[in-house]
Design a protein around this motif. Structure first.
Motif, PDB file in Angstrom:
ATOM      1  N   ASP A 127       0.821  -1.212   0.000  1.00  0.00           N
ATOM      2  CA  ASP A 127       0.000   0.000   0.000  1.00  0.00           C
ATOM      3  C   ASP A 127       0.854   1.260   0.000  1.00  0.00           C
ATOM      4  O   ASP A 127       0.451   2.282  -0.531  1.00  0.00           O
ATOM      5  CB  ASP A 127      -0.930   0.011   1.216  1.00  0.00           C
ATOM      6  CG  ASP A 127      -1.897  -1.154   1.176  1.00  0.00           C
ATOM      7  OD1 ASP A 127      -2.446  -1.410   0.090  1.00  0.00           O
ATOM      8  OD2 ASP A 127      -2.077  -1.799   2.209  1.00  0.00           O
ATOM      9  N   SER A 128       2.038   1.184   0.583  1.00  0.00           N
ATOM     10  CA  SER A 128       2.887   2.371   0.657  1.00  0.00           C
ATOM     11  C   SER A 128       3.547   2.692  -0.683  1.00  0.00           C
ATOM     12  O   SER A 128       4.095   3.770  -0.847  1.00  0.00           O
ATOM     13  CB  SER A 128       3.958   2.189   1.733  1.00  0.00           C
ATOM     14  OG  SER A 128       4.839   1.154   1.364  1.00  0.00           O
ATOM     15  N   ASP A 161      -2.591  -4.584  -9.070  1.00  0.00           N
ATOM     16  CA  ASP A 161      -2.471  -5.905  -9.681  1.00  0.00           C
ATOM     17  C   ASP A 161      -1.329  -5.992 -10.681  1.00  0.00           C
ATOM     18  O   ASP A 161      -0.694  -7.028 -10.811  1.00  0.00           O
ATOM     19  CB  ASP A 161      -3.782  -6.292 -10.367  1.00  0.00           C
ATOM     20  CG  ASP A 161      -4.884  -6.582  -9.355  1.00  0.00           C
ATOM     21  OD1 ASP A 161      -4.551  -6.869  -8.186  1.00  0.00           O
ATOM     22  OD2 ASP A 161      -6.065  -6.522  -9.738  1.00  0.00           O
ATOM     23  N   ALA A 162      -1.044  -4.912 -11.396  1.00  0.00           N
ATOM     24  CA  ALA A 162       0.039  -4.937 -12.381  1.00  0.00           C
ATOM     25  C   ALA A 162       1.389  -5.143 -11.702  1.00  0.00           C
ATOM     26  O   ALA A 162       2.243  -5.874 -12.213  1.00  0.00           O
ATOM     27  CB  ALA A 162       0.047  -3.644 -13.195  1.00  0.00           C
ATOM     28  N   ALA A 183       5.558 -11.243  -9.713  1.00  0.00           N
ATOM     29  CA  ALA A 183       5.383 -12.697  -9.734  1.00  0.00           C
ATOM     30  C   ALA A 183       6.118 -13.330 -10.905  1.00  0.00           C
ATOM     31  O   ALA A 183       6.491 -14.500 -10.842  1.00  0.00           O
ATOM     32  CB  ALA A 183       3.898 -13.041  -9.786  1.00  0.00           C
ATOM     33  N   ALA A 184       6.338 -12.554 -11.968  1.00  0.00           N
ATOM     34  CA  ALA A 184       7.033 -13.083 -13.144  1.00  0.00           C
ATOM     35  C   ALA A 184       8.546 -13.185 -12.918  1.00  0.00           C
ATOM     36  O   ALA A 184       9.235 -13.858 -13.677  1.00  0.00           O
ATOM     37  CB  ALA A 184       6.740 -12.212 -14.357  1.00  0.00           C
ATOM     38  N   VAL A 219       8.764   2.205  -7.529  1.00  0.00           N
ATOM     39  CA  VAL A 219       8.173   1.288  -8.492  1.00  0.00           C
ATOM     40  C   VAL A 219       6.680   1.542  -8.547  1.00  0.00           C
ATOM     41  O   VAL A 219       5.948   1.194  -7.644  1.00  0.00           O
ATOM     42  CB  VAL A 219       8.463  -0.175  -8.102  1.00  0.00           C
ATOM     43  CG1 VAL A 219       7.824  -1.126  -9.096  1.00  0.00           C
ATOM     44  CG2 VAL A 219       9.935  -0.423  -8.007  1.00  0.00           C
ATOM     45  N   ARG A 220       6.248   2.194  -9.597  1.00  0.00           N
ATOM     46  CA  ARG A 220       4.824   2.470  -9.827  1.00  0.00           C
ATOM     47  C   ARG A 220       4.526   2.232 -11.292  1.00  0.00           C
ATOM     48  O   ARG A 220       5.430   2.139 -12.119  1.00  0.00           O
ATOM     49  CB  ARG A 220       4.477   3.914  -9.482  1.00  0.00           C
ATOM     50  CG  ARG A 220       4.657   4.241  -8.013  1.00  0.00           C
ATOM     51  CD  ARG A 220       4.215   5.666  -7.749  1.00  0.00           C
ATOM     52  NE  ARG A 220       4.628   6.084  -6.458  1.00  0.00           N
ATOM     53  CZ  ARG A 220       3.870   6.047  -5.374  1.00  0.00           C
ATOM     54  NH1 ARG A 220       2.649   5.604  -5.460  1.00  0.00           N
ATOM     55  NH2 ARG A 220       4.319   6.451  -4.228  1.00  0.00           N
ATOM     56  N   ILE A 221       3.306   2.170 -11.617  1.00  0.00           N
ATOM     57  CA  ILE A 221       2.916   1.979 -13.010  1.00  0.00           C
ATOM     58  C   ILE A 221       3.532   3.094 -13.835  1.00  0.00           C
ATOM     59  O   ILE A 221       3.377   4.264 -13.519  1.00  0.00           O
ATOM     60  CB  ILE A 221       1.387   1.976 -13.173  1.00  0.00           C
ATOM     61  CG1 ILE A 221       0.783   0.843 -12.328  1.00  0.00           C
ATOM     62  CG2 ILE A 221       0.975   1.842 -14.621  1.00  0.00           C
ATOM     63  CD1 ILE A 221       1.282  -0.525 -12.693  1.00  0.00           C
ATOM     64  N   GLY A 222       4.226   2.737 -14.878  1.00  0.00           N
ATOM     65  CA  GLY A 222       4.863   3.722 -15.748  1.00  0.00           C
ATOM     66  C   GLY A 222       6.121   4.310 -15.140  1.00  0.00           C
ATOM     67  O   GLY A 222       6.746   5.181 -15.737  1.00  0.00           O
TER      68      GLY A 222
END
Length: 183
Positions: free
Chosen positions: A98-99, A104-105, A111-112, A177-180
């Motif tokens: 959450d921080s 999900d992405a 996980a990959a 680490v965030r989307i984009g």
């Protein structure tokens, strides 16, 4: 308890009535049998000598009632403590995901990764651990931490989760680490 003729008579002639009584006291047949067993063991394990079957029967009836009341009190105290603890506990405890704006992405991309890559990326850049601390925690060399972290960040870039610029900052800085790869 062995070879006690009063106990043998009680079990043979009064067990069914004791279970019936305990069922009425407890409200449940399965609890009643346990209650009768516990009461008989308690009464007869204290080396009491009963002069008659009626005397032993009456004593066991009182023990059944006492055991049931004690069990209910104990249950009520435990339930009260649990309710109090539940009311004091936070309703939602945010996790580390959450921080960092985890969605999900991010979970899918992490996980990959191989287990070591994932552990190194998470420890280094999501939990803000040093290379030395990460190496110590994982039982690997600092060079291996750097390599797994680099490979993991490259895989995150390939998945589209991170930008190339954000991944290049990983050498000495904290990477958000965030989307984009937005900072």
């Amino acid at each position: 308890m062995k070879d006690d003729p009063v106990l043998e008579d009680l079990l043979e002639h009064r067990y069914a009535s004791l279970v019936g009584y305990a069922t009425l006291v407890s409200g449940a047949r399965q609890d009643a049998e346990d209650l009768v067993h516990d009461a008989i063991v308690t009464v007869f394990s204290k080396r009491r000598r009963f002069t008659s079957l009626e005397h032993a029967h009456a004593y066991v009836l009182r023990a059944i009632a006492s055991r049931h009341v004690d069990a209910r009190r104990s249950w009520a105290r435990r339930a009260s403590r649990e309710e109090r603890a539940t009311s004091l506990a936070p309703r939602f405890t945010p996790g580390p995901e959450d921080s960092v704006g985890m969605d999900d992405a991010v979970v899918t991309a992490l996980a990959a990764l191989s287990p070591r890559e994932r552990a190194c990326v998470v420890m280094r850049h999501l939990a803000d651990q040093s290379v030395a601390d990460t190496a110590h925690a994982l039982g690997i060399s600092e060079g291996a931490v750097k390599r797994y972290t680099s490979d993991g960040l490259a895989a995150l870039v390939a998945s589209g989760l991170l930008t190339e610029a954000a991944a290049q900052e990983a050498g000495t800085e904290q990477v958000d680490v965030r989307i984009g790869g937005a900072r």
